[in-house]
Design an enzyme around this catalytic site. Sequence first.
Site, PDB file in Angstrom:
ATOM      1  N   GLY A 153     -12.530   0.328   3.171  1.00 25.05           N
ATOM      2  CA  GLY A 153     -12.756  -1.202   2.981  1.00 25.05           C
ATOM      3  C   GLY A 153     -11.661  -2.035   2.359  1.00 25.05           C
ATOM      4  O   GLY A 153     -10.769  -1.591   1.796  1.00 25.05           O
ATOM      5  N   ASP A 154     -12.013  -3.310   2.502  1.00 21.04           N
ATOM      6  CA  ASP A 154     -11.114  -4.302   1.516  1.00 21.04           C
ATOM      7  C   ASP A 154     -12.182  -5.719   1.585  1.00 21.04           C
ATOM      8  O   ASP A 154     -13.204  -5.487   1.841  1.00 21.04           O
ATOM      9  CB  ASP A 154      -9.827  -4.645   2.200  1.00 21.04           C
ATOM     10  CG  ASP A 154      -8.977  -5.517   1.308  1.00 21.04           C
ATOM     11  OD1 ASP A 154      -8.332  -4.936   0.171  1.00 21.04           O
ATOM     12  OD2 ASP A 154      -8.559  -6.426   1.577  1.00 21.04           O
ATOM     13  N   THR A 208     -12.038   1.111  -8.022  1.00 22.69           N
ATOM     14  CA  THR A 208     -11.013   0.171  -8.317  1.00 22.69           C
ATOM     15  C   THR A 208     -11.372  -0.651  -9.438  1.00 22.69           C
ATOM     16  O   THR A 208     -10.290  -0.783 -10.217  1.00 22.69           O
ATOM     17  CB  THR A 208     -10.577  -0.814  -6.993  1.00 22.69           C
ATOM     18  OG1 THR A 208     -10.983   0.029  -5.869  1.00 22.69           O
ATOM     19  CG2 THR A 208      -9.654  -1.698  -7.434  1.00 22.69           C
ATOM     20  N   GLN A 222       1.051  -1.075   0.003  1.00 21.70           N
ATOM     21  CA  GLN A 222       0.049  -0.028   0.035  1.00 21.70           C
ATOM     22  C   GLN A 222       1.189   1.255   0.029  1.00 21.70           C
ATOM     23  O   GLN A 222       0.521   2.355  -0.505  1.00 21.70           O
ATOM     24  CB  GLN A 222      -0.890  -0.136   1.068  1.00 21.70           C
ATOM     25  CG  GLN A 222      -2.112   0.793   1.308  1.00 21.70           C
ATOM     26  CD  GLN A 222      -3.264   0.274   0.231  1.00 21.70           C
ATOM     27  OE1 GLN A 222      -3.565  -0.546   0.578  1.00 21.70           O
ATOM     28  NE2 GLN A 222      -3.748   1.506  -0.355  1.00 21.70           N
ATOM     29  N   LYS A 267      -2.760  -0.818   6.669  1.00 22.78           N
ATOM     30  CA  LYS A 267      -3.603  -2.031   6.155  1.00 22.78           C
ATOM     31  C   LYS A 267      -4.115  -2.619   7.723  1.00 22.78           C
ATOM     32  O   LYS A 267      -3.474  -2.453   8.641  1.00 22.78           O
ATOM     33  CB  LYS A 267      -2.960  -3.312   5.512  1.00 22.78           C
ATOM     34  CG  LYS A 267      -4.072  -3.825   4.804  1.00 22.78           C
ATOM     35  CD  LYS A 267      -4.618  -3.030   3.429  1.00 22.78           C
ATOM     36  CE  LYS A 267      -5.711  -3.981   2.902  1.00 22.78           C
ATOM     37  NZ  LYS A 267      -5.999  -3.204   1.414  1.00 22.78           N
TER      38      LYS A 267
END
Length: 450
Positions: free
Chosen positions: A168-169, A212, A114, A129
């Site tokens: 978010g992820d 994304t 990241q 993260k």
Amino acid sequence: MKFKSAYLQGVYDTVSARNPGEPEFLQAVGEVLESFEPVVERRGDLVDAGIIDRIVEPERMITFRVSWVDDAGKVRVNRGFRVQFNSAIGPYKGGLRLHPTVNASVIKFLGFEQTFKNSLTGLPMGGAKGGSDFDPKGKSDGEIMRFCQSFMTELYRHIGPNTDVPAGDIGVGAREIGYLYGQYKRICNEFAGVLTGKGLSYGGSLARTEATGYGLCYFVEEMLDAVRQDSFAGKTVVISGSGNVAIYAAQKAAQLGAKVVAMSDSDGYVYDPAGINLDVVREIKEGRRGRIREYADAVPAAVYTQGCRGIWSIKCDIALPCATQNELDGDAAQTLIDNGVQVVAEGANMPSTPQAVEKFLAAGVLFGPAKAANAGGVAVSGLEMCQNSMRYSWTFEEVDAKLKGIMVGIFHNAYNASKEFGSEGNLVMGANIAGFLKVADAMKWQGVAY
Ligand code: NDP
């Protein structure tokens, strides 16, 4: 792993010794260090300042207990993580992942990557993260809410709009961000832009949901145009996953004139030779959190196959892995190459194994690495932070245009770095070096405290 440079070998050996049992983290570090061979030759100043020794060690790693009560009244315990990897160029920024496979290794690999990705966007964001080994599958809304509240009851003390801004992820979408935000606001008594991916009614950005997947396609479109004077139009596309990234990559690829013929989840994949009907996928996945196999019930011409890895045996021009790490191995890469794949671009983080990447590069496949190709999500998160600071909202079209400009810029930045450092067209190397140099110079100027 073996490096030509004794210095890089020493850095890698130290990381290996310091982080035993963390294969994903070592894989990510190894891949990045490999790209730095020409940097080490040319930038002795960065070696002298110990930048590479420092950049592989997180600034801070927080591990915490998350206890919550399930619907049956039973106490459950999970482990929460936040790695604050690097703050040289801005507040820590990176998503939260809720999945049973989450552990320190996965969180550190994601936080490390990241740092470079955020730098590539050109926006002032450091790398971070977080997440938990909590499995959201099969949990009720109430259970999700109680888990998120408990998670934030510890996390709130480590984050802030100028300190660390999670997002978010996998397993963290609008619902989870809402519960996390509500708890932060309750504890801190402050309406602050401390999370991104928020709902539109409380500070979210238009186009964040799509960012994304759309960004991935903008990157591919630019790569095709610049290198092959070609485009998505008329191409056959295979996309793994059917979550946030996969769905909006499929939507944009179709808008750009391609035909998406397959999508998957962790159980299996569907192949629809007529082109995936995205309304059906969205109704199953976004509407009722169902399984991709249900697509074949709704569309009789489609075929469902159990086991997600077989998706790479479908013939296509463009493959977009958008599910999870190491989902595309060397054998799958060879099958794609034998079937004539022209472009592979990573929507997920580190979905291709090192063997797969090696094969794609050797075969002359246009390869867009995750750090560059999937940076659209965090880029629009950065734009959400801007809008929150201004207490203002841009239109969908404004955000989408900025996103496109950022993705085009990332491609050229990575491409130019690959050329400058002697491997023209190798975007793995180009993205790693371009992302690194900005962070490295900032670290050098800020002295040795970090
Ligand atoms: P979602 O949770 O929305 O979707 C994840 C998808 O991947 C689901 O279809 C899921 O299937 C599948 N999946 C998850 N784990 C596995 C596994 N072990 N094997 C096979 N399939 C799996 O997540 P996102 O779409 O947000 O994220 C997907 C990837 O993109 C991740 O690598 C993430 O880090 C990366 N990413 C996401 C960004 C974002 O903005 N959301 C930004 C940049 C990168 P199932 O439902 O069966 O679990």
